[in-house]
Write an enzyme that holds these catalytic residues in place. Structure first.
Site, short mmCIF file in Angstrom:
data_model
loop_
_atom_site.label_atom_id
_atom_site.label_comp_id
_atom_site.label_asym_id
_atom_site.label_seq_id
_atom_site.Cartn_x
_atom_site.Cartn_y
_atom_site.Cartn_z
N HIS A 116 65.43 32.74 10.78
CA HIS A 116 65.34 34.17 11.09
C HIS A 116 65.89 34.47 12.48
O HIS A 116 66.56 35.49 12.69
CB HIS A 116 63.89 34.65 11.00
CG HIS A 116 63.42 34.96 9.62
ND1 HIS A 116 63.99 35.95 8.84
CD2 HIS A 116 62.44 34.41 8.87
CE1 HIS A 116 63.37 36.01 7.68
NE2 HIS A 116 62.43 35.07 7.66
N HIS A 148 62.21 27.60 8.62
CA HIS A 148 62.32 28.91 7.98
C HIS A 148 62.34 30.02 9.03
O HIS A 148 63.18 30.92 8.98
CB HIS A 148 61.14 29.11 7.02
CG HIS A 148 61.17 30.40 6.27
ND1 HIS A 148 61.50 30.49 4.94
CD2 HIS A 148 60.90 31.67 6.67
CE1 HIS A 148 61.44 31.76 4.55
NE2 HIS A 148 61.07 32.50 5.59
N GLU A 149 61.42 29.94 10.00
CA GLU A 149 61.35 30.96 11.03
C GLU A 149 62.53 30.85 12.00
O GLU A 149 63.04 31.87 12.49
CB GLU A 149 60.02 30.88 11.79
CG GLU A 149 58.78 30.96 10.93
CD GLU A 149 58.77 32.16 10.00
OE1 GLU A 149 59.40 33.19 10.33
OE2 GLU A 149 58.15 32.08 8.93
N CYS A 189 58.91 34.39 1.45
CA CYS A 189 59.15 35.00 2.75
C CYS A 189 58.51 36.37 2.79
O CYS A 189 58.64 37.14 1.82
CB CYS A 189 60.65 35.11 3.02
SG CYS A 189 61.07 35.81 4.64
#
Length: 273
Positions: free
Chosen positions: A217, A213-214, A171
């Site tokens: 966030h 993954h994003e 990351c």
């Protein structure tokens, strides 16, 4: 960098993990540019079939009906953008829904791609550059002019696959740190494009992993929240070093400490299977 055994016979690209990836293009289906939406998007990279993980996880169902709407001020930015590193509280803050689709948003997207490429990334979310809004960009090729640049505004996961895949991740907000994370192999998503048009897409394999993954966030979830205690122990010292770096830089105590972390039951998928 070690990877799980189920990928040892995969092509070289599939062993290189997100979001720090070598500059090698993946062949992707469909023409999907920054301004054009589509109904399908998936990697055509061949790899051996991953094993179904025995890891159990709680399904986290997300409702965004109460999301606050971002104001014009919330999307204001200065260039060059800078990557926000753990444990900055911006990475845990709630992110607002974008309802203004204007030239400023397009400029922000351009700036996000620029910093993503300059830092050797393949995916980036708005909170990682200090803006708490629901926006992400990614390009599995990791190279301007190669692959496909994807922009997703206000994304929401509708379905995810039962098959779970373990894979090493990195990351940009955790420089130099890599560890195994288990995620669904594919997802179906509703989102808006950079013009505000609504669309649905299906992602699988590497694009699906980058997206998840994003998306984490945008939910204030960091990749180590999804790691097993054993995996987390392998990077604990590196996380503590980032906490110390934050304290030295800001003169403030770290807003969170990995040593005090209790195992978090973060869901591996969202919405309906």
């Amino acid at each position: 960098m070690a990877v799980c055994n189920c990928f040892l016979q995969a092509p070289p690209l599939s062993r290189i993990l997100l979001p720090v990836l070598s500059r090698r293009a993946t062949t992707l289906s469909a023409g999907y540019g920054r301004l054009k939406s589509t109904v399908t998007f998936c990697s055509t990279v061949n790899r051996t079939s991953p094993l179904t993980s025995s890891v159990r996880a709680e399904v986290k169902r997300v409702s965004r009906k109460d999301d606050k709407v971002a104001s014009a001020t919330d999307v204001q930015f200065e260039t060059p953008l800078k990557i926000v590193e753990y444990p900055d509280p911006i990475l845990r803050a709630k992110n607002k829904r974008i309802d203004i689709f204007d030239e400023n948003l397009k400029n922000l997207v351009d700036a996000m791609f620029d910093v993503m490429y300059k830092t050797d990334g393949i995916g980036l979310s708005a909170p990682q550059v200090g803006l708490n809004v629901q926006l992400m960009v990614f390009n599995p090729a990791g190279e301007p002019g190669e692959g496909k640049e994807i922009v997703l505004v206000n994304p929401k996961i509708k379905k995810y696959s039962d098959k779970l895949v373990p894979f090493d991740e990195g990351c940009l907000s955790f420089p130099g740190i890599y560890a195994e994370v288990v995620r669904p192999q594919s997802v179906k998503i509703d989102a808006r494009d950079i013009t505000g048009e609504r669309f649905s897409i299906s992602l699988s394999r590497l694009p699906a992993r980058i997206f998840q993954h994003e998306y984490d966030h945008l939910e204030g979830v960091l990749f180590f929240d999804r790691m097993t205690d054993q995996v987390l122990d392998s990077i604990r010292e590196e996380l503590e070093a980032l906490e110390k770096k934050y304290e030295e830089k800001t003169g403030l105590p770290s807003p969170e400490r990995v040593e005090a972390r209790q195992k978090r039951k973060a869901g591996v998928g969202f919405g309906k299977r």
